[in-house]
Design a protein around this motif. Structure first.
Motif, PDB file in Angstrom:
ATOM      1  N   ALA A  73       0.834  -1.211   0.000  1.00 57.07           N
ATOM      2  CA  ALA A  73       0.000   0.000   0.000  1.00 57.07           C
ATOM      3  C   ALA A  73       0.866   1.257   0.000  1.00 57.07           C
ATOM      4  N   LEU A  74       1.912   1.243   0.832  1.00 61.47           N
ATOM      5  CA  LEU A  74       2.816   2.393   0.876  1.00 61.47           C
ATOM      6  C   LEU A  74       3.550   2.574  -0.453  1.00 61.47           C
ATOM      7  N   ALA A  75       3.969   1.459  -1.052  1.00 59.73           N
ATOM      8  CA  ALA A  75       4.676   1.533  -2.334  1.00 59.73           C
ATOM      9  C   ALA A  75       3.759   2.072  -3.429  1.00 59.73           C
ATOM     10  N   GLY A  76       2.496   1.636  -3.408  1.00 62.75           N
ATOM     11  CA  GLY A  76       1.549   2.137  -4.396  1.00 62.75           C
ATOM     12  C   GLY A  76       1.301   3.625  -4.240  1.00 62.75           C
ATOM     13  N   LEU A  77       1.161   4.072  -2.988  1.00 63.40           N
ATOM     14  CA  LEU A  77       0.942   5.491  -2.722  1.00 63.40           C
ATOM     15  C   LEU A  77       2.173   6.317  -3.092  1.00 63.40           C
ATOM     16  N   PHE A  78       3.346   5.785  -2.781  1.00 64.15           N
ATOM     17  CA  PHE A  78       4.587   6.480  -3.126  1.00 64.15           C
ATOM     18  C   PHE A  78       4.726   6.616  -4.640  1.00 64.15           C
ATOM     19  N   THR A  79       4.405   5.536  -5.351  1.00 71.39           N
ATOM     20  CA  THR A  79       4.481   5.567  -6.813  1.00 71.39           C
ATOM     21  C   THR A  79       3.523   6.597  -7.387  1.00 71.39           C
ATOM     22  N   LEU A  80       2.308   6.623  -6.873  1.00 73.85           N
ATOM     23  CA  LEU A  80       1.319   7.597  -7.335  1.00 73.85           C
ATOM     24  C   LEU A  80       1.795   9.020  -7.062  1.00 73.85           C
ATOM     25  N   THR A  81       2.347   9.243  -5.866  1.00 68.63           N
ATOM     26  CA  THR A  81       2.827  10.578  -5.505  1.00 68.63           C
ATOM     27  C   THR A  81       3.921  11.055  -6.436  1.00 68.63           C
ATOM     28  N   ARG A  82       4.914  10.204  -6.669  1.00 72.73           N
ATOM     29  CA  ARG A  82       6.036  10.597  -7.510  1.00 72.73           C
ATOM     30  C   ARG A  82       5.607  10.792  -8.957  1.00 72.73           C
ATOM     31  N   ARG A  83       4.748   9.938  -9.472  1.00 70.34           N
ATOM     32  CA  ARG A  83       4.286  10.094 -10.856  1.00 70.34           C
ATOM     33  C   ARG A  83       3.411  11.333 -10.997  1.00 70.34           C
ATOM     34  N   PHE A  84       2.615  11.612  -9.963  1.00 71.04           N
ATOM     35  CA  PHE A  84       1.775  12.805  -9.970  1.00 71.04           C
ATOM     36  C   PHE A  84       2.647  14.064 -10.006  1.00 71.04           C
ATOM     37  N   GLU A  85       3.665  14.092  -9.160  1.00 75.22           N
ATOM     38  CA  GLU A  85       4.564  15.241  -9.123  1.00 75.22           C
ATOM     39  C   GLU A  85       5.274  15.408 -10.470  1.00 75.22           C
ATOM     40  N   LYS A  86       5.695  14.317 -11.066  1.00 78.74           N
ATOM     41  CA  LYS A  86       6.376  14.381 -12.360  1.00 78.74           C
ATOM     42  C   LYS A  86       5.472  14.990 -13.423  1.00 78.74           C
ATOM     43  N   VAL A  87       4.220  14.574 -13.441  1.00 79.92           N
ATOM     44  CA  VAL A  87       3.266  15.115 -14.409  1.00 79.92           C
ATOM     45  C   VAL A  87       3.031  16.594 -14.158  1.00 79.92           C
ATOM     46  N   MET A  88       2.867  16.971 -12.886  1.00 82.28           N
ATOM     47  CA  MET A  88       2.616  18.370 -12.560  1.00 82.28           C
ATOM     48  C   MET A  88       3.798  19.257 -12.970  1.00 82.28           C
ATOM     49  N   PHE A  89       5.022  18.782 -12.727  1.00 79.72           N
ATOM     50  CA  PHE A  89       6.202  19.551 -13.131  1.00 79.72           C
ATOM     51  C   PHE A  89       6.247  19.710 -14.648  1.00 79.72           C
ATOM     52  N   GLN A  90       5.919  18.640 -15.365  1.00 83.42           N
ATOM     53  CA  GLN A  90       5.930  18.702 -16.824  1.00 83.42           C
ATOM     54  C   GLN A  90       4.899  19.699 -17.337  1.00 83.42           C
ATOM     55  N   ARG A  91       3.745  19.726 -16.698  1.00 82.31           N
ATOM     56  CA  ARG A  91       2.686  20.640 -17.138  1.00 82.31           C
ATOM     57  C   ARG A  91       3.009  22.091 -16.767  1.00 82.31           C
ATOM     58  N   MET A  92       3.758  22.286 -15.683  1.00 84.80           N
ATOM     59  CA  MET A  92       4.116  23.633 -15.257  1.00 84.80           C
ATOM     60  C   MET A  92       5.317  24.186 -16.024  1.00 84.80           C
ATOM     61  N   GLU A  93       6.128  23.284 -16.590  1.00 83.89           N
ATOM     62  CA  GLU A  93       7.339  23.702 -17.285  1.00 83.89           C
ATOM     63  C   GLU A  93       7.001  24.699 -18.389  1.00 83.89           C
ATOM     64  N   GLY A  94       7.710  25.810 -18.386  1.00 79.19           N
ATOM     65  CA  GLY A  94       7.501  26.817 -19.422  1.00 79.19           C
ATOM     66  C   GLY A  94       6.479  27.877 -19.062  1.00 79.19           C
ATOM     67  N   GLN A  95       5.721  27.683 -17.982  1.00 81.99           N
ATOM     68  CA  GLN A  95       4.747  28.688 -17.569  1.00 81.99           C
ATOM     69  C   GLN A  95       5.445  29.782 -16.760  1.00 81.99           C
ATOM     70  N   ILE A  96       5.182  31.009 -17.104  1.00 80.02           N
ATOM     71  CA  ILE A  96       5.799  32.127 -16.391  1.00 80.02           C
ATOM     72  C   ILE A  96       5.324  32.155 -14.940  1.00 80.02           C
TER      73      ILE A  96
END
Length: 231
Positions: free
Chosen positions: A69-92
């Motif tokens: 359960a912890l590994a699944g939550l950790f994976t979701l957290t890290r993948r979520f953060e990665k997506v958010m950073f990618q979507r924010m990249e380039g925004q002023i």
């Protein structure tokens, strides 16, 4: 009549929201949060069977389920953060959102200290244990602004180190995902009281403060780690 305090969403709703936000942009998210927990549980069962003891087997499986359960939550957290950073990249202004949510001894002002009138570059200022930090967006377009800001800061608080971080995806630039590490990199040179004094002087005497161009919204689309942990 006093307003009732807003109720915080429950942890499982936060997890669902994180998955819904990340899944459309990450095709590996669902397979990973299934495969990794299943593999951990399977491994725990195999280890438990090796002891040839029912009690040990039960405890190992329970431990495996919790770890899964912890590994699944950790994976979701890290993948979520990665997506958010990618979507924010380039925004002023995206870098300010990340910098202001850092844990530790750095404080960044809400307003930029320098903005290109054409909106091509922007510079934010923070003060922390390593000295003054300038975060510049816009690449080479921000070079002159950074140089002017550095000279002004050196006059106002002589002897305080000024570190510049150019945010972006090109060579010699720091991507948003590594910005926190870059800001915290310099060694400690200022105590808490010294940081307060430097911040107060820079705010009081200040520097050029130009209006933020339209479209700058640095407070959106930021990953909330505490929320992801259900706190």
């Amino acid at each position: 009549m006093a307003k009732e305090p807003e109720k915080k969403p429950r942890w499982y709703k936060l997890i669902a929201q994180a998955y819904q936000a990340a899944a459309p942009h990450d095709r590996w998210l669902l397979p990973l949060i299934i495969i990794i927990p299943v593999a951990i549980i399977a491994l725990s069962v195999v280890i438990g069977l090796l002891f040839d003891n029912t009690i040990v087997l039960v405890y190992v499986i329970i431990f495996g389920v919790l770890a899964a359960a912890l590994a699944g939550l950790f994976t979701l957290t890290r993948r979520f953060e990665k997506v958010m950073f990618q979507r924010m990249e380039g925004q002023i202004g995206a870098s300010l959102s990340i910098a202001q949510n850092m844990r530790g001894s750095y404080q960044f002002a809400d307003d930029p200290i320098s903005v290109d009138p054409r909106g091509k570059s922007i510079v934010f200022r923070g003060v922390g244990k390593g000295g003054v930090v300038l975060i510049a967006e816009g690449g080479n377009a921000a070079t002159k602004q950074v140089a002017a800001a550095t000279r002004r800061i050196n006059k106002l608080v002589p002897g305080v180190p000024v570190h510049t971080i150019y945010v972006g995806t090109h060579a010699d630039e720091v991507p948003l995902s590594k910005l926190t590490k870059a800001v915290k990199g310099p060694k400690k040179v200022l105590s808490k009281s010294e940081r307060a004094a430097v911040t107060a002087r820079l705010d009081a005497i200040g520097g050029q403060r130009l209006p933020v161009p339209k479209g700058v919204d640095p407070m959106r689309a930021r990953p909330d780690r505490k929320a992801m942990r259900g706190r």
